[in-house]
Design a protein around this motif. Structure first.
Motif, PDB file in Angstrom:
ATOM      1  N   ILE A 131       1.364   6.839  -6.145  1.00 49.97           N
ATOM      2  CA  ILE A 131       1.762   7.583  -7.343  1.00 49.97           C
ATOM      3  C   ILE A 131       0.978   7.099  -8.560  1.00 49.97           C
ATOM      4  O   ILE A 131       0.484   7.903  -9.359  1.00 49.97           O
ATOM      5  CB  ILE A 131       3.282   7.462  -7.574  1.00 49.97           C
ATOM      6  N   ALA A 132       0.819   5.792  -8.693  1.00 49.59           N
ATOM      7  CA  ALA A 132       0.059   5.240  -9.821  1.00 49.59           C
ATOM      8  C   ALA A 132      -1.390   5.710  -9.778  1.00 49.59           C
ATOM      9  O   ALA A 132      -1.971   6.070 -10.809  1.00 49.59           O
ATOM     10  CB  ALA A 132       0.134   3.717  -9.804  1.00 49.59           C
ATOM     11  N   THR A 152       6.880   0.688   2.543  1.00 50.62           N
ATOM     12  CA  THR A 152       6.626   2.102   2.295  1.00 50.62           C
ATOM     13  C   THR A 152       6.851   2.437   0.824  1.00 50.62           C
ATOM     14  O   THR A 152       6.075   3.174   0.226  1.00 50.62           O
ATOM     15  CB  THR A 152       7.529   2.972   3.191  1.00 50.62           C
ATOM     16  N   ASP A 153       7.919   1.896   0.246  1.00 52.31           N
ATOM     17  CA  ASP A 153       8.179   2.117  -1.170  1.00 52.31           C
ATOM     18  C   ASP A 153       7.040   1.582  -2.022  1.00 52.31           C
ATOM     19  O   ASP A 153       6.615   2.230  -2.982  1.00 52.31           O
ATOM     20  CB  ASP A 153       9.496   1.466  -1.595  1.00 52.31           C
ATOM     21  N   ASP A 154       6.532   0.398  -1.694  1.00 49.75           N
ATOM     22  CA  ASP A 154       5.412  -0.187  -2.435  1.00 49.75           C
ATOM     23  C   ASP A 154       4.163   0.682  -2.297  1.00 49.75           C
ATOM     24  O   ASP A 154       3.457   0.930  -3.271  1.00 49.75           O
ATOM     25  CB  ASP A 154       5.106  -1.608  -1.946  1.00 49.75           C
ATOM     26  N   PRO A 172       9.873  -9.070   2.956  1.00 51.66           N
ATOM     27  CA  PRO A 172       8.488  -8.623   3.079  1.00 51.66           C
ATOM     28  C   PRO A 172       8.211  -7.898   4.392  1.00 51.66           C
ATOM     29  O   PRO A 172       7.316  -7.078   4.470  1.00 51.66           O
ATOM     30  CB  PRO A 172       7.663  -9.905   2.995  1.00 51.66           C
ATOM     31  N   ALA A 173       8.983  -8.205   5.421  1.00 48.29           N
ATOM     32  CA  ALA A 173       8.788  -7.546   6.705  1.00 48.29           C
ATOM     33  C   ALA A 173       9.541  -6.217   6.779  1.00 48.29           C
ATOM     34  O   ALA A 173       9.473  -5.522   7.777  1.00 48.29           O
ATOM     35  CB  ALA A 173       9.244  -8.465   7.834  1.00 48.29           C
ATOM     36  N   ASP A 174      10.264  -5.859   5.734  1.00 46.67           N
ATOM     37  CA  ASP A 174      11.043  -4.624   5.709  1.00 46.67           C
ATOM     38  C   ASP A 174      10.100  -3.431   5.567  1.00 46.67           C
ATOM     39  O   ASP A 174       9.452  -3.267   4.535  1.00 46.67           O
ATOM     40  CB  ASP A 174      12.027  -4.679   4.537  1.00 46.67           C
TER      41      ASP A 174
END
Length: 74
Positions: free
Chosen positions: A21-22, A13-15, A6-8
């Protein structure tokens, strides 16, 4: 451990990108004028956050449409 940390920051950024995008896909069925306005506002906000550097990477037609054209913004 499996999965993303979660700290990544890359996973975060991907999320964020997936959510954006959604949201843009949801707008795709909306009134094209409204969509253009939203995109112009997003590009202007990104350009402000980048200190004006984003506009250098956008095609002229998009800069003009988003109100980021250097000749008009001065």
């Amino acid at each position: 451990m499996t999965g993303a940390d979660p700290a990544d920051p890359v996973a975060a950024t991907d999320d964020d990108a997936a959510e954006l995008i959604a949201q843009l896909r949801a707008l795709a069925g909306a009134d094209p004028t409204d969509v253009r306005q939203v995109v112009a506002e997003v590009l202007a906000a990104l350009d402000r956050a980048a200190g004006g550097a984003l506009r250098e990477h956008l095609p002229e037609a998009i800069r003009v449409d988003a109100g980021l054209d250097a000749s008009r913004s001065a």
